[in-house]
Motif scaffolding. Structure first.
Motif, PDB file in Angstrom:
ATOM      1  N   LEU A   1     -14.741  21.566-111.954  1.00 15.62           N
ATOM      2  CA  LEU A   1     -16.013  22.085-111.468  1.00 15.62           C
ATOM      3  C   LEU A   1     -16.885  22.710-112.549  1.00 15.62           C
ATOM      4  CD1 LEU A   1     -14.734  23.599-108.106  1.00 15.62           C
ATOM      5  CD2 LEU A   1     -16.404  21.743-108.354  1.00 15.62           C
ATOM      6  N   LEU A   2     -16.391  22.768-113.785  1.00  9.37           N
ATOM      7  CA  LEU A   2     -17.245  23.270-114.863  1.00  9.37           C
ATOM      8  C   LEU A   2     -18.165  22.181-115.393  1.00  9.37           C
ATOM      9  CD1 LEU A   2     -15.200  25.722-117.121  1.00  9.37           C
ATOM     10  CD2 LEU A   2     -16.961  26.234-115.418  1.00  9.37           C
ATOM     11  N   ARG A   3     -17.667  20.953-115.416  1.00  8.62           N
ATOM     12  CA  ARG A   3     -18.466  19.805-115.875  1.00  8.62           C
ATOM     13  C   ARG A   3     -17.944  18.571-115.160  1.00  8.62           C
ATOM     14  NH1 ARG A   3     -15.064  21.636-119.254  1.00  8.62           N
ATOM     15  NH2 ARG A   3     -16.615  23.005-120.187  1.00  8.62           N
ATOM     16  N   PRO A   4     -18.804  17.602-114.899  1.00 11.32           N
ATOM     17  CA  PRO A   4     -18.342  16.403-114.190  1.00 11.32           C
ATOM     18  C   PRO A   4     -17.227  15.699-114.956  1.00 11.32           C
ATOM     19  CG  PRO A   4     -20.741  16.500-114.232  1.00 11.32           C
ATOM     20  CD  PRO A   4     -20.256  17.571-115.162  1.00 11.32           C
ATOM     21  N   ALA A   5     -16.155  15.394-114.260  1.00 17.95           N
ATOM     22  CA  ALA A   5     -14.997  14.762-114.893  1.00 17.95           C
ATOM     23  C   ALA A   5     -15.136  13.248-114.871  1.00 17.95           C
ATOM     24  CB  ALA A   5     -13.714  15.172-114.171  1.00 17.95           C
ATOM     25  N   ARG A   6     -14.677  12.617-115.910  1.00 20.24           N
ATOM     26  CA  ARG A   6     -14.679  11.157-115.999  1.00 20.24           C
ATOM     27  C   ARG A   6     -13.292  10.646-115.626  1.00 20.24           C
ATOM     28  NH1 ARG A   6     -18.985   8.873-118.728  1.00 20.24           N
ATOM     29  NH2 ARG A   6     -20.458  10.361-119.639  1.00 20.24           N
ATOM     30  N   MET A   7     -13.069  10.502-114.355  1.00 18.61           N
ATOM     31  CA  MET A   7     -11.808   9.942-113.867  1.00 18.61           C
ATOM     32  C   MET A   7     -12.065   9.300-112.519  1.00 18.61           C
ATOM     33  SD  MET A   7      -9.465  13.204-112.564  1.00 18.61           S
ATOM     34  CE  MET A   7      -9.378  13.985-114.165  1.00 18.61           C
ATOM     35  N   SER A   8     -11.137   8.457-112.106  1.00 22.50           N
ATOM     36  CA  SER A   8     -11.293   7.784-110.829  1.00 22.50           C
ATOM     37  C   SER A   8     -11.066   8.762-109.683  1.00 22.50           C
ATOM     38  CB  SER A   8     -10.306   6.626-110.716  1.00 22.50           C
ATOM     39  OG  SER A   8      -8.986   7.126-110.558  1.00 22.50           O
ATOM     40  N   ALA A   9     -11.532   8.383-108.503  1.00 23.72           N
ATOM     41  CA  ALA A   9     -11.310   9.220-107.329  1.00 23.72           C
ATOM     42  C   ALA A   9      -9.821   9.385-107.048  1.00 23.72           C
ATOM     43  CB  ALA A   9     -12.025   8.621-106.121  1.00 23.72           C
ATOM     44  N   VAL A  10      -9.056   8.308-107.183  1.00 25.69           N
ATOM     45  CA  VAL A  10      -7.614   8.382-106.917  1.00 25.69           C
ATOM     46  C   VAL A  10      -6.938   9.311-107.931  1.00 25.69           C
ATOM     47  CG1 VAL A  10      -5.459   7.072-106.798  1.00 25.69           C
ATOM     48  CG2 VAL A  10      -7.567   6.107-105.849  1.00 25.69           C
ATOM     49  N   ALA A  11      -7.325   9.208-109.195  1.00 23.09           N
ATOM     50  CA  ALA A  11      -6.741  10.096-110.205  1.00 23.09           C
ATOM     51  C   ALA A  11      -7.090  11.550-109.916  1.00 23.09           C
ATOM     52  CB  ALA A  11      -7.232   9.695-111.598  1.00 23.09           C
ATOM     53  N   ALA A  12      -8.319  11.800-109.466  1.00 20.12           N
ATOM     54  CA  ALA A  12      -8.727  13.168-109.151  1.00 20.12           C
ATOM     55  C   ALA A  12      -7.947  13.705-107.958  1.00 20.12           C
ATOM     56  CB  ALA A  12     -10.229  13.220-108.867  1.00 20.12           C
ATOM     57  N   VAL A  13      -7.764  12.892-106.932  1.00 18.83           N
ATOM     58  CA  VAL A  13      -6.980  13.318-105.767  1.00 18.83           C
ATOM     59  C   VAL A  13      -5.559  13.674-106.196  1.00 18.83           C
ATOM     60  CG1 VAL A  13      -5.968  12.550-103.581  1.00 18.83           C
ATOM     61  CG2 VAL A  13      -8.360  12.039-104.092  1.00 18.83           C
ATOM     62  N   GLY A  14      -5.001  12.902-107.109  1.00 20.49           N
ATOM     63  CA  GLY A  14      -3.670  13.212-107.615  1.00 20.49           C
ATOM     64  C   GLY A  14      -3.646  14.484-108.434  1.00 20.49           C
ATOM     65  N   HIS A  15      -4.604  14.630-109.360  1.00 23.62           N
ATOM     66  CA  HIS A  15      -4.656  15.833-110.198  1.00 23.62           C
ATOM     67  C   HIS A  15      -4.797  17.089-109.346  1.00 23.62           C
ATOM     68  CE1 HIS A  15      -5.829  18.757-113.222  1.00 23.62           C
ATOM     69  NE2 HIS A  15      -6.919  18.998-112.503  1.00 23.62           N
ATOM     70  N   LEU A  16      -5.618  17.030-108.310  1.00 23.53           N
ATOM     71  CA  LEU A  16      -5.876  18.192-107.464  1.00 23.53           C
ATOM     72  C   LEU A  16      -4.795  18.398-106.405  1.00 23.53           C
ATOM     73  CD1 LEU A  16      -9.695  17.540-107.032  1.00 23.53           C
ATOM     74  CD2 LEU A  16      -8.660  19.371-108.406  1.00 23.53           C
ATOM     75  N   VAL A  17      -3.771  17.559-106.414  1.00 25.41           N
ATOM     76  CA  VAL A  17      -2.657  17.608-105.465  1.00 25.41           C
ATOM     77  C   VAL A  17      -3.195  17.567-104.033  1.00 25.41           C
ATOM     78  CG1 VAL A  17      -0.348  18.534-105.140  1.00 25.41           C
ATOM     79  CG2 VAL A  17      -1.644  19.216-107.145  1.00 25.41           C
ATOM     80  N   GLY A  18      -4.170  16.691-103.834  1.00 22.15           N
ATOM     81  CA  GLY A  18      -4.717  16.489-102.501  1.00 22.15           C
ATOM     82  C   GLY A  18      -6.002  17.250-102.265  1.00 22.15           C
ATOM     83  N   LEU A  19      -6.759  16.766-101.282  1.00 24.68           N
ATOM     84  CA  LEU A  19      -8.010  17.395-100.877  1.00 24.68           C
ATOM     85  C   LEU A  19      -7.916  17.774 -99.402  1.00 24.68           C
ATOM     86  CD1 LEU A  19     -10.491  14.832-102.466  1.00 24.68           C
ATOM     87  CD2 LEU A  19      -9.919  17.095-103.370  1.00 24.68           C
ATOM     88  N   GLN A  20      -8.288  18.999 -99.109  1.00 20.98           N
ATOM     89  CA  GLN A  20      -8.308  19.429 -97.708  1.00 20.98           C
ATOM     90  C   GLN A  20      -9.217  18.499 -96.916  1.00 20.98           C
ATOM     91  OE1 GLN A  20      -6.546  21.621 -96.136  1.00 20.98           O
ATOM     92  NE2 GLN A  20      -7.717  23.155 -95.022  1.00 20.98           N
ATOM     93  N   ALA A  21      -8.750  18.037 -95.754  1.00 21.31           N
ATOM     94  CA  ALA A  21      -9.471  16.986 -95.040  1.00 21.31           C
ATOM     95  C   ALA A  21      -9.416  17.190 -93.536  1.00 21.31           C
ATOM     96  CB  ALA A  21      -8.894  15.619 -95.408  1.00 21.31           C
TER      97      ALA A  21
END
Length: 365
Positions: A24-44
């Motif tokens: 959230l400090l700067r836009p990350a250059r990664m895929s959505a799937v990679a981001a979901v993995g890095h963040l250990v899931g998204l509240q949904a």
């Protein structure tokens, strides 16, 4: 060796460290799937929040970047941490659900009166056969199970199935721009492979710190909805560094994890309701100023939130033709300009080709 120095990290230092790991400090250059993995899931809890969560975090994101892998079964919607629905990668779905199974078993205790005389192992087997034959709604599952146990509480029967089995929401539910009721089948059936052994608590501690640290034992227990994680932190202590917050609470962290300068610029961000940034610590002052505690909730309803300078600063909502922003306190002209620019960016990403006014609502007192 463990770092025995106990430097104090104030709210701004913790804020910037967590924002960096939350992308959230700067836009990350990664895929959505990679981001979901890095963040250990998204509240949904709802369909749209994971999309807005990624729009705030990823460079070049568009809703199809999450919708397509969900349709392809690379990501799924399933109840995991805190007994809430999360969007997870397929791999995490098959491992994190077994990790939190003890919490799902405890959840069933409060329904024991409605489950008197019900053989839970038989219920799980029957429910598995039902949802693997074809996806079922909770109503359909209740009605089918009630035929076997007519004296049981119908809602308790359905909850028992959800707690005992790793039930995922099948598409089109969860796809951007599509509608669909909640229909369920097992993760193994939907993904075409068996569940895997739960990861060790130690491994999940490391992932949690990478996405939410520095953090205390209670912070992680709040995020996971689990208890008794102190032993895992103690086993990992030689591999971690430790700090204190201003209240003297011990914080653990990965040695090489980013801890930016507290004065690092943090652009405004529009986050969805139930964003994990606001839910994953026992002490939320790293994001929520004490004077605004409880301002983003009313009863069981959470509102989309605005971050200014990295901290909760207001609420927002989309109306028919307007993005309405409601700061908790008056913003300077420069801050309003920054918030407006970020709002325009969010609208271009999430609603391209549509025209919205941006207006600031009544400041909440």
């Amino acid at each position: 060796m463990a770092n025995t120095q106990r430097s104090v990290l104030g709210p701004r230092a913790l804020n910037r460290a967590t924002l960096e790991r939350q992308l959230l400090l700067r836009p990350a250059r990664m895929s959505a799937v990679a981001a979901v993995g890095h963040l250990v899931g998204l509240q949904a809890q709802n369909v749209k929040p994971p999309y807005y969560a990624l729009a705030a975090r990823l460079d070049g994101f568009e809703p199809e970047a999450l919708s397509k892998p969900m349709a392809d079964r690379a990501v799924v919607r399933i109840v995991t941490m805190r007994s809430t629905i999360h969007t997870h990668t397929a791999d995490d779905c098959l491992t994190l659900r077994p990790l939190v199974q003890p919490a799902r078993d405890r959840e069933l205790v409060q329904f024991r009166k409605g489950l008197a005389g019900v053989d839970l192992d038989r219920l799980a087997a029957l429910a598995r056969d039902l949802v693997e034959a074809e996806p079922r709604t909770m109503k359909q599952l209740r009605e089918a199970l009630l035929q076997e146990w007519p004296d049981a509480d119908p809602q308790a029967l359905a909850v028992a199935a959800r707690c005992r089995l790793p039930l995922v929401q099948v598409t089109p539910r969860g796809l951007w721009g599509r509608s669909g009721q909640v229909s369920l089948t097992t993760a193994e059936h939907w993904l075409g492979r068996p569940a895997e052994p739960a990861p060790t608590p130690d491994a999940v501690v490391l992932r949690y710190l990478a996405a939410f640290g520095p953090a205390s034992v209670k912070d992680m227990q709040t995020w996971a909805g689990l208890t008794r994680l102190r032993d895992a932190f103690e086993r990992l202590r030689p591999r971690l560094v430790t700090f204190q917050d201003e209240g003297g609470v011990e914080l653990f962290d990965l040695p090489d994890a980013p801890r930016p300068d507290p004065d690092t610029l943090a652009p405004p961000r529009f986050l969805p309701e139930f964003d994990n940034l606001l839910l994953s610590h026992a002490d939320r002052t790293r994001v929520v100023p004490p004077q605004y505690r409880g301002r983003s909730w009313q009863g069981n309803i959470a509102y989309p939130t605005l971050l200014v300078d990295g901290f909760l600063a207001g609420l927002w909502r989309l109306e028919d033709h307007a993005l309405v922003i409601e700061p908790f306190d008056r913003l300077t002209r420069d801050r309003r300009d920054e918030v407006t620019a970020e709002g325009e960016r969010m609208l271009r990403v999430m609603h391209p080709g549509r025209s919205y006014d941006i207006r600031f609502g009544v400041v909440r007192g």
